[in-house]
Motif scaffolding. Structure first.
Motif, PDB file in Angstrom:
ATOM      1  N   MET A 171      -1.109  40.784  77.056  1.00 22.55           N
ATOM      2  CA  MET A 171      -0.304  39.790  77.480  1.00 22.55           C
ATOM      3  C   MET A 171       1.080  40.155  77.844  1.00 22.55           C
ATOM      4  O   MET A 171       1.517  39.691  78.570  1.00 22.55           O
ATOM      5  CB  MET A 171      -0.343  38.453  76.414  1.00 22.55           C
ATOM      6  N   GLN A 172       1.915  40.655  76.883  1.00 21.37           N
ATOM      7  CA  GLN A 172       3.411  41.178  77.054  1.00 21.37           C
ATOM      8  C   GLN A 172       3.286  42.240  78.295  1.00 21.37           C
ATOM      9  O   GLN A 172       4.356  42.106  79.047  1.00 21.37           O
ATOM     10  CB  GLN A 172       3.885  41.818  75.767  1.00 21.37           C
ATOM     11  N   SER A 173       2.243  43.015  78.440  1.00 19.19           N
ATOM     12  CA  SER A 173       2.149  43.942  79.583  1.00 19.19           C
ATOM     13  C   SER A 173       2.225  42.846  80.893  1.00 19.19           C
ATOM     14  O   SER A 173       3.034  43.230  81.890  1.00 19.19           O
ATOM     15  CB  SER A 173       1.253  44.962  79.541  1.00 19.19           C
ATOM     16  N   GLN A 174       1.522  42.143  81.050  1.00 18.07           N
ATOM     17  CA  GLN A 174       1.360  41.215  82.345  1.00 18.07           C
ATOM     18  C   GLN A 174       2.520  40.346  82.437  1.00 18.07           C
ATOM     19  O   GLN A 174       3.011  40.315  83.566  1.00 18.07           O
ATOM     20  CB  GLN A 174      -0.030  40.343  81.910  1.00 18.07           C
ATOM     21  N   ARG A 175       3.018  40.090  81.350  1.00 21.12           N
ATOM     22  CA  ARG A 175       4.489  39.113  81.593  1.00 21.12           C
ATOM     23  C   ARG A 175       5.368  40.094  82.039  1.00 21.12           C
ATOM     24  O   ARG A 175       6.176  39.690  82.928  1.00 21.12           O
ATOM     25  CB  ARG A 175       4.795  38.560  80.227  1.00 21.12           C
ATOM     26  N   ALA A 176       5.509  41.391  81.608  1.00 25.65           N
ATOM     27  CA  ALA A 176       6.664  42.333  82.121  1.00 25.65           C
ATOM     28  C   ALA A 176       6.188  42.983  83.319  1.00 25.65           C
ATOM     29  O   ALA A 176       7.124  43.798  83.774  1.00 25.65           O
ATOM     30  CB  ALA A 176       6.580  43.480  81.008  1.00 25.65           C
ATOM     31  N   GLY A 177       5.051  42.593  83.944  1.00 24.57           N
ATOM     32  CA  GLY A 177       4.686  43.302  85.213  1.00 24.57           C
ATOM     33  C   GLY A 177       4.208  44.815  85.109  1.00 24.57           C
ATOM     34  O   GLY A 177       4.307  45.582  86.037  1.00 24.57           O
ATOM     35  N   LEU A 178       3.651  45.177  84.035  1.00 21.95           N
ATOM     36  CA  LEU A 178       3.439  46.462  83.812  1.00 21.95           C
ATOM     37  C   LEU A 178       1.706  46.493  83.737  1.00 21.95           C
ATOM     38  O   LEU A 178       0.988  45.452  83.239  1.00 21.95           O
ATOM     39  CB  LEU A 178       3.727  47.002  82.381  1.00 21.95           C
ATOM     40  N   PRO A 179       0.951  47.527  83.731  1.00 21.74           N
ATOM     41  CA  PRO A 179      -0.354  47.704  83.919  1.00 21.74           C
ATOM     42  C   PRO A 179      -1.108  47.439  82.560  1.00 21.74           C
ATOM     43  O   PRO A 179      -2.111  46.686  82.479  1.00 21.74           O
ATOM     44  CB  PRO A 179      -0.880  49.046  84.348  1.00 21.74           C
ATOM     45  N   GLY A 180      -0.397  47.951  81.537  1.00 17.95           N
ATOM     46  CA  GLY A 180      -1.181  47.666  80.251  1.00 17.95           C
ATOM     47  C   GLY A 180      -2.255  48.582  80.063  1.00 17.95           C
ATOM     48  O   GLY A 180      -2.578  49.436  80.746  1.00 17.95           O
ATOM     49  N   LEU A 181      -3.299  48.353  79.220  1.00 16.71           N
ATOM     50  CA  LEU A 181      -4.494  48.932  79.119  1.00 16.71           C
ATOM     51  C   LEU A 181      -5.372  48.511  80.246  1.00 16.71           C
ATOM     52  O   LEU A 181      -5.333  47.083  80.346  1.00 16.71           O
ATOM     53  CB  LEU A 181      -5.236  48.791  77.610  1.00 16.71           C
ATOM     54  N   SER A 182      -6.336  49.197  80.508  1.00 15.46           N
ATOM     55  CA  SER A 182      -7.243  48.646  81.604  1.00 15.46           C
ATOM     56  C   SER A 182      -8.139  47.638  80.747  1.00 15.46           C
ATOM     57  O   SER A 182      -8.444  47.688  79.554  1.00 15.46           O
ATOM     58  CB  SER A 182      -7.955  49.748  81.841  1.00 15.46           C
ATOM     59  N   LYS A 183      -8.746  46.789  81.590  1.00 14.67           N
ATOM     60  CA  LYS A 183      -9.530  45.706  81.002  1.00 14.67           C
ATOM     61  C   LYS A 183     -10.508  46.478  80.144  1.00 14.67           C
ATOM     62  O   LYS A 183     -11.043  45.673  79.252  1.00 14.67           O
ATOM     63  CB  LYS A 183     -10.109  44.849  81.829  1.00 14.67           C
ATOM     64  N   GLU A 184     -11.331  47.370  80.659  1.00 14.78           N
ATOM     65  CA  GLU A 184     -12.506  47.917  80.092  1.00 14.78           C
ATOM     66  C   GLU A 184     -12.052  48.525  78.636  1.00 14.78           C
ATOM     67  O   GLU A 184     -13.055  48.334  78.012  1.00 14.78           O
ATOM     68  CB  GLU A 184     -12.901  48.849  81.226  1.00 14.78           C
ATOM     69  N   THR A 185     -11.001  49.215  78.665  1.00 13.13           N
ATOM     70  CA  THR A 185     -10.444  49.889  77.600  1.00 13.13           C
ATOM     71  C   THR A 185     -10.233  49.078  76.450  1.00 13.13           C
ATOM     72  O   THR A 185     -10.671  49.250  75.544  1.00 13.13           O
ATOM     73  CB  THR A 185      -9.472  50.999  77.758  1.00 13.13           C
ATOM     74  N   ALA A 186      -9.530  48.032  76.612  1.00 10.44           N
ATOM     75  CA  ALA A 186      -9.157  47.061  75.679  1.00 10.44           C
ATOM     76  C   ALA A 186     -10.252  46.288  75.310  1.00 10.44           C
ATOM     77  O   ALA A 186     -10.500  45.969  74.086  1.00 10.44           O
ATOM     78  CB  ALA A 186      -8.108  45.788  76.374  1.00 10.44           C
TER      79      ALA A 186
END
Length: 350
Positions: free
Chosen positions: A277-292
């Motif tokens: 959630m925080q990565s999305q708000r900051a415009g960062l990729p974050g963990l991949s959906k599959e890995t999370a």
């Protein structure tokens, strides 16, 4: 396991090695030469044994073929008297689709056993593969959590800071840890060393002593700590190791109220959601959906499996390392060794 695409005729056996074992290699069908080997291994929980249940050469598999093959193997092994309670694999797309078919269209941690109903059958991805994916994504791009930025640049700065020092705070930290090639990315030991408490302690020390390169490091240290705890919880392999190491995180599981199981369900899950959630708000990729998803899926599956073994089956204790797919990796390693330590062995050598 990848194998060399090669067709070999054995005169002594009067047999061709290297053909795919799929149904397409029938009379009148198009001949397919295999370039992969699919292996099933049965691994004991109460007794130490590892038995190859079957292996198949193929060039391509559909999810439906894989599903039917898995059910056939499960039935044969069950008919031999084994009680299979858990299926573990990595989170490749083919394996994800297999779990969907086993769960009637949705990925579930537990399903009804196809041949021993109403007993449960637990499904899980391998924690070693998940921790390698978490390491790779951490090195590739920055992330964000409520505690701040999560960045591998702090480790790079630490490496640059200590490389010319005669005494290094992190003596094992090398370029292979920070810039691994494709083969080095498969090394579990190097992956988990990134998350060692000593790395976290070094970063915190530099931050607390005002080093300008290590400001706002709290988000990164928390991520390193969570990944290390996740690995430790799934890597319990001995009844006595926690006594020798004075580390309760590697003690065998004897009670469902164990704080580590509570941490998996009530702290690890929200932390993964917070990063996304925080990565999305900051415009960062974050963990991949599959890995999370796989990390959370593994955590819940481990909790449910330990709970079932302790409360329903009557285990005195549970060692979670037996849940991993290390036995399959060891099988592949043995096959490669018999083929002359060749990473691209052929079907006959396999």
């Amino acid at each position: 396991m990848a194998i060399r695409q090669k067709l070999i005729y054995s005169r002594s056996d009067d047999r061709l090695y290297g053909l795919s074992t799929s149904s397409s290699n029938t009379i009148g069908g198009q001949v397919e030469i295999a370039h992969q080997m699919m292996c099933y291994v049965v691994h004991g929980l109460t007794t130490r044994f590892t038995i190859p249940a079957g292996y198949f050469f193929h060039s391509s598999f559909t999810a439906e073929e894989f599903y039917c093959l898995t059910l056939n193997i499960l039935k044969l092994v069950t008919d031999c008297g084994f009680l299979i309670i858990r299926i573990v694999t990595d989170n490749l797309a083919l394996n994800v689709n297999l779990f969907k078919l086993l769960g009637n269209g949705s990925i579930q941690n537990v399903i009804s056993h196809p041949y021993l109903s109403p007993l449960p059958l637990f499904l899980s991805f391998d924690y070693c593969h998940a921790i390698k994916n978490a390491r790779n994504l951490f090195l590739q791009n920055d992330m964000m959590s409520s505690d701040g930025v999560i960045s591998a640049s702090f480790l790079t700065d630490l490496y640059d800071l200590q490389k010319d020092l005669p005494v290094k705070p992190m003596k094992f930290l090398t370029k292979k840890h920070l810039f691994p090639n494709n083969l080095e990315k498969m090394n579990v030991r190097r992956a988990i060393q990134i998350f060692y408490p000593s790395v976290t302690a070094a970063l915190k020390f530099l931050n607390e002593n005002g080093h300008e390169l290590f400001q706002n490091v709290s988000g990164t240290t928390k991520y390193l700590g969570f990944m290390h705890h996740f690995f430790q919880i799934h890597n319990v392999s001995s009844k006595n190791q926690y006594i020798r190491s004075l580390d309760s995180y590697v003690a065998p599981y004897v009670n469902v109220s164990d704080e580590r199981l509570h941490w998996l369900m009530h702290k690890f899950h929200p932390y993964m959601d917070d990063i996304q959630m925080q990565s999305q708000r900051a415009g960062l990729p974050g963990l991949s959906k599959e890995t999370a998803h796989s990390l959370k899926f593994i955590a819940r599956s481990t909790y449910l499996t330990v709970k079932f073994l302790l409360e329903e089956v009557g285990f005195y204790y549970v060692l979670t390392r037996t849940f991993s797919s290390d036995c399959i990796e060891a099988m592949f390693s043995h096959v490669r060794s018999r083929g002359g330590s060749n990473d691209a062995t052929d079907a006959r050598a396999s």
